[in-house]
Design an enzyme around this catalytic site. Structure first.
Site, PDB file in Angstrom:
ATOM      1  N   LYS A 203       8.802 -18.040  71.634  1.00 52.26           N
ATOM      2  CA  LYS A 203       8.736 -19.500  71.786  1.00 52.26           C
ATOM      3  C   LYS A 203      10.144 -20.043  71.612  1.00 52.26           C
ATOM      4  O   LYS A 203      10.968 -19.438  70.923  1.00 52.26           O
ATOM      5  CB  LYS A 203       7.813 -20.112  70.712  1.00 52.26           C
ATOM      6  CG  LYS A 203       7.243 -21.447  71.118  1.00 52.26           C
ATOM      7  CD  LYS A 203       6.061 -21.281  72.050  1.00 52.26           C
ATOM      8  CE  LYS A 203       5.434 -22.596  72.423  1.00 52.26           C
ATOM      9  NZ  LYS A 203       4.129 -22.391  73.080  1.00 52.26           N
TER      10      LYS A 203
HETATM   11  P1  NAD Z   1       2.619 -32.768  76.277  1.00 56.12           P
HETATM   12  O1  NAD Z   1       3.968 -33.105  75.773  1.00 56.12           O
HETATM   13  O2  NAD Z   1       2.376 -32.774  77.735  1.00 56.12           O
HETATM   14  O3  NAD Z   1       1.525 -33.717  75.594  1.00 56.12           O
HETATM   15  C1  NAD Z   1       1.449 -33.879  74.198  1.00 56.12           C
HETATM   16  C2  NAD Z   1       0.404 -34.943  73.912  1.00 56.12           C
HETATM   17  O4  NAD Z   1       0.267 -35.068  72.488  1.00 56.12           O
HETATM   18  C3  NAD Z   1       0.784 -36.336  74.434  1.00 56.12           C
HETATM   19  O5  NAD Z   1      -0.364 -36.966  74.964  1.00 56.12           O
HETATM   20  C4  NAD Z   1       1.246 -37.057  73.166  1.00 56.12           C
HETATM   21  O6  NAD Z   1       1.060 -38.459  73.234  1.00 56.12           O
HETATM   22  C5  NAD Z   1       0.300 -36.443  72.146  1.00 56.12           C
HETATM   23  N1  NAD Z   1       0.799 -36.622  70.780  1.00 56.12           N
HETATM   24  C6  NAD Z   1       2.042 -36.351  70.306  1.00 56.12           C
HETATM   25  N2  NAD Z   1       2.104 -36.670  69.000  1.00 56.12           N
HETATM   26  C7  NAD Z   1       0.888 -37.142  68.649  1.00 56.12           C
HETATM   27  C8  NAD Z   1       0.328 -37.627  67.450  1.00 56.12           C
HETATM   28  N3  NAD Z   1       1.037 -37.687  66.324  1.00 56.12           N
HETATM   29  N4  NAD Z   1      -0.975 -38.026  67.451  1.00 56.12           N
HETATM   30  C9  NAD Z   1      -1.710 -37.971  68.580  1.00 56.12           C
HETATM   31  N5  NAD Z   1      -1.230 -37.517  69.754  1.00 56.12           N
HETATM   32  C10 NAD Z   1       0.049 -37.102  69.783  1.00 56.12           C
HETATM   33  O7  NAD Z   1       2.291 -31.320  75.646  1.00 56.12           O
HETATM   34  P2  NAD Z   1       1.238 -30.255  76.190  1.00 56.12           P
HETATM   35  O8  NAD Z   1       1.968 -29.310  77.068  1.00 56.12           O
HETATM   36  O9  NAD Z   1       0.020 -30.948  76.671  1.00 56.12           O
HETATM   37  O10 NAD Z   1       0.917 -29.444  74.841  1.00 56.12           O
HETATM   38  C11 NAD Z   1      -0.092 -29.869  73.910  1.00 56.12           C
HETATM   39  C12 NAD Z   1      -0.476 -28.685  73.024  1.00 56.12           C
HETATM   40  O11 NAD Z   1      -0.960 -27.615  73.846  1.00 56.12           O
HETATM   41  C13 NAD Z   1       0.642 -28.080  72.191  1.00 56.12           C
HETATM   42  O12 NAD Z   1       0.125 -27.590  70.991  1.00 56.12           O
HETATM   43  C14 NAD Z   1       1.113 -26.914  73.050  1.00 56.12           C
HETATM   44  O13 NAD Z   1       1.799 -25.926  72.311  1.00 56.12           O
HETATM   45  C15 NAD Z   1      -0.212 -26.436  73.571  1.00 56.12           C
HETATM   46  N6  NAD Z   1      -0.144 -25.607  74.775  1.00 56.12           N
HETATM   47  C16 NAD Z   1       0.460 -26.056  75.895  1.00 56.12           C
HETATM   48  C17 NAD Z   1       0.490 -25.255  77.036  1.00 56.12           C
HETATM   49  C18 NAD Z   1       1.084 -25.720  78.336  1.00 56.12           C
HETATM   50  O14 NAD Z   1       0.907 -25.026  79.339  1.00 56.12           O
HETATM   51  N7  NAD Z   1       1.714 -26.869  78.414  1.00 56.12           N
HETATM   52  C19 NAD Z   1      -0.078 -23.973  76.993  1.00 56.12           C
HETATM   53  C20 NAD Z   1      -0.726 -23.544  75.835  1.00 56.12           C
HETATM   54  C21 NAD Z   1      -0.732 -24.367  74.728  1.00 56.12           C
END
Ligand code: NAD
Length: 424
Positions: free
Chosen positions: A106
């Site tokens: 990561k």
């Molecule tokens: P992103 O940046 O696209 O979205 C993050 C979301 O979280 C946004 O809607 C933001 O407003 C919200 N957020 C941030 N802080 C917050 C808070 N304090 N309270 C409530 N909401 C809050 O990120 P993403 O890619 O959607 O990733 C989200 C999660 O999924 C993370 O844990 C990431 O590690 C995991 N993940 C992502 C992927 C991927 O392909 N992008 C793959 C596996 C896991």
């Protein structure tokens, strides 16, 4: 209150519980308790105003016994060594669980991307890529998007890396990063893959528990890449999305939110706050109202440590499906188990992203572009196979779904270690 603890320690405790169940040898446990490599870089970037700023970036390579290191890059103000180390370890266990020939890594930069122009972000991505240098590569360590990063940033990363590789290798190193845009060698389906995967895993749970997917009501925390695509696809499948919260606010509609309208709203305004879509039934609420929503399924899709003991006590849902990585604190998990609320763990629930990243990497290696059907078929098959194995392990060891997921994952890692043995 939840005890404040290291996220990496939580990740280690999670796998150690399953290691106990299978009697894993101590030497393998020791290896998996530490990242293999920790790369920390400090690099200067010029801001639009002409001033220079230093940034700190991380790339933590946890384990590569199954294949090249693989894992996203996060841009967020809270990024630190502990967080990235935990996220890297979860990638190792996730890739092993779903049977990919990939290891775990990561990366991240401690930065709020919302405070920067596109021009500044481009310079930050390019300088970070340069600083990582030979620590990444298409057969060594392959980044992808995560919180705060997107396909545009992956395109800049790939472009920087290929330019540094020289003209003769320009095309062969395209697979240095996944989650690129389609135009630059990305895979069809990658953008929505994690959210789609969460839905496939939920569908599997419905089959196990004899429930109809289209009768489920859902609350989602986070409406970014993962939560947004999941919400859109779940609504298309007939689920009722009753509440969505993000960093800007919480919105609730007991009759079901108009998810396509919400998708457009978030695209235009950057968050859910202010969304009404002309419906008098839509109301705004507090973060705790999101957790207390009267729903069947709660989907944390934002950041880690969001489901705390206090919030676990509010949950009405029957199942928490962890779309985010590490969203549930260990204390909250105990409370959920005691309250009979099932947890579908992150290393299974959100593995769709890395599965389609693997598809993109294979397509880049062979200069092919697969159809949406081909990618989707692989995504569904790998997730349902892994879900079947997790259910079998739950029955065999009479354990939680998280412990069972780790049992499946650790067995594969142990098998490979025991055959290769430990060098020298
Ligand atoms: P992103 O940046 O696209 O979205 C993050 C979301 O979280 C946004 O809607 C933001 O407003 C919200 N957020 C941030 N802080 C917050 C808070 N304090 N309270 C409530 N909401 C809050 O990120 P993403 O890619 O959607 O990733 C989200 C999660 O999924 C993370 O844990 C990431 O590690 C995991 N993940 C992502 C992927 C991927 O392909 N992008 C793959 C596996 C896991």
């Amino acid at each position: 209150m939840d005890e404040r603890r290291s996220l990496h320690e939580t990740a280690v405790e999670q796998f150690q519980r399953a290691a106990e169940l299978i009697g894993m040898e101590d030497r393998y446990r020791q290896i998996l308790s530490h990242p293999k490599n920790e790369v920390i870089v400090n690099f200067p970037v010029q801001m639009d105003c002409g001033e220079w700023r230093m940034f700190r970036g991380y790339r933590i390579q946890h384990n590569n016994v199954l294949g090249p290191f693989k894992g996203g890059i996060r841009f967020h103000p809270d990024v630190d060594l502990d967080e990235v180390s935990a996220l890297a370890a979860w990638m190792t266990f996730k890739c092993s669980l779903v049977g990919l020939p990939l290891g775990g890594a990561k990366g991240g930069v401690t930065i709020d991307p919302r405070e920067h122009s596109q021009a500044e972000l481009q310079r930050i991505v390019r300088r970070f890529t340069h600083a990582l240098g030979a620590n990444i590569g298409p057969d060594h360590d392959i980044p992808a998007p995560d919180v705060g990063t997107n396909s545009q940033m992956m395109d800049w990363l790939m472009d920087t890396f290929t330019n540094l590789a020289g003209p003769a290798n320009r095309h062969s190193v395209k697979g240095v990063v996944t989650g690129k845009s389609l135009a630059t060698g990305g895979s069809v389906g990658r953008e929505a893959a994690t959210g789609q995967g969460v839905l496939y895993v939920l569908r599997h749970w419905c089959g196990e528990t004899n429930q109809r997917l289209d009768e489920l009501s859902i609350a989602i925390q986070g409406f970014g890449n993962v939560g947004g695509h999941f919400g859109r696809l779940a609504a298309e499948s007939g689920c009722t999305i009753k509440a969505v919260g993000d960093h800007t606010g919480t919105i609730i509609d007991d009759d079901g939110l108009d998810v396509p309208a919400l998708w457009d709203w978030v695209g235009a305004h950057g968050g859910v706050a202010g969304f009404e879509a002309g419906r008098p039934t839509v109301r705004s609420g507090s973060p705790n109202d999101l957790f207390a929503a009267d729903v069947d399924v709660f989907v944390p899709a934002a950041l880690e440590n969001q489901v705390t003991v206090e919030r676990a006590g509010l949950l009405q849902a029957r199942v928490v499906i962890e779309a985010a990585n590490g969203p549930t604190t260990p204390e909250a998990e105990e409370k959920l188990v005691a309250n009979g609320i099932e947890i579908i763990p992150d290393i299974l629930a959100n593995a769709g992203g890395v599965i389609v990243s693997y598809c993109e990497w294979l397509q880049n290696k062979s200069a092919q572009a697969w159809s949406a059907e081909e990618v989707d078929e692989r995504l569904r098959t790998l997730l349902w196979d892994a879900s079947d194995q997790v259910v079998a392990a739950m029955e065999r060891f009479d354990c939680t779904r998280r412990e069972a997921a780790y049992v499946v994952s650790l067995r594969r890692l142990e098998d490979v270690y025991s055959k290769r043995d430990i060098f020298p």
